[in-house]
Design an enzyme around this catalytic site. Sequence first.
Site, PDB file in Angstrom:
ATOM      1  N   ASP A   1       0.864  -1.183   0.000  1.00 22.41           N
ATOM      2  CA  ASP A   1       0.000   0.000   0.000  1.00 22.41           C
ATOM      3  C   ASP A   1       0.896   1.226   0.000  1.00 22.41           C
ATOM      4  O   ASP A   1       2.006   1.193   0.547  1.00 22.41           O
ATOM      5  CB  ASP A   1      -0.901   0.018   1.245  1.00 22.41           C
ATOM      6  CG  ASP A   1      -2.005  -1.028   1.185  1.00 22.41           C
ATOM      7  OD1 ASP A   1      -2.431  -1.390   0.079  1.00 22.41           O
ATOM      8  OD2 ASP A   1      -2.442  -1.473   2.259  1.00 22.41           O
TER       9      ASP A   1
ATOM     10  N   ASP B   1      -7.082  -1.578  -4.494  1.00 22.20           N
ATOM     11  CA  ASP B   1      -8.105  -1.176  -3.521  1.00 22.20           C
ATOM     12  C   ASP B   1      -9.065  -0.150  -4.125  1.00 22.20           C
ATOM     13  O   ASP B   1     -10.272  -0.183  -3.863  1.00 22.20           O
ATOM     14  CB  ASP B   1      -7.454  -0.596  -2.268  1.00 22.20           C
ATOM     15  CG  ASP B   1      -6.578  -1.594  -1.541  1.00 22.20           C
ATOM     16  OD1 ASP B   1      -6.838  -2.808  -1.654  1.00 22.20           O
ATOM     17  OD2 ASP B   1      -5.632  -1.157  -0.858  1.00 22.20           O
TER      18      ASP B   1
END
Length: 170
Positions: free
Chosen positions: A126, A144
């Site tokens: 991330d 995401d």
Amino acid sequence: MTASTDSQRSALVWTWLSALVVAVDQLTKWFIASRFQLFEVLPLAPFLEITRLHNTGAAFSLLAQAGGWQRWFFIGLAGLIGPAIIWWLGTLPRRGYPWLTIGLALILGGAVGNGFDRVMNGHVVDFLHFHWGDAYFPAFNAADIAITSGAIMLIIDALLHRRRVKSAAP
């Protein structure tokens, strides 16, 4: 191609969008992993920074501290969801359900992108990290974004379908 032949083709043609999501997701994660150390921060705006983080959990780091079993759980979940979405797209006509088909294709691409990371690395990279002052939101990535956008599109499709059913009722 005639109109009748075109309408008989399935929504599987939308898997190109899934492949694009996987490509963008993996390229951005590769870029971040090759240029940033873990936890390295690059401020971009007063509310946004690039921060390389490794997430062993799900969205918002759900189950990140679960002890390792969650890796296999999320891999298995992606292994079930992926084929189910492909089957679902195969049952839908190519046209007529744009919110549903695009939403499913986005979710498929995001699931494959994050699933690939879990299989290869045991975690998801991330890097988009928003904050407001000292309040930090969980970091996320392109997969995401695709999953969230796809889920929103499925909700919109459900609402539109409900409206169509109500307006068609006598």
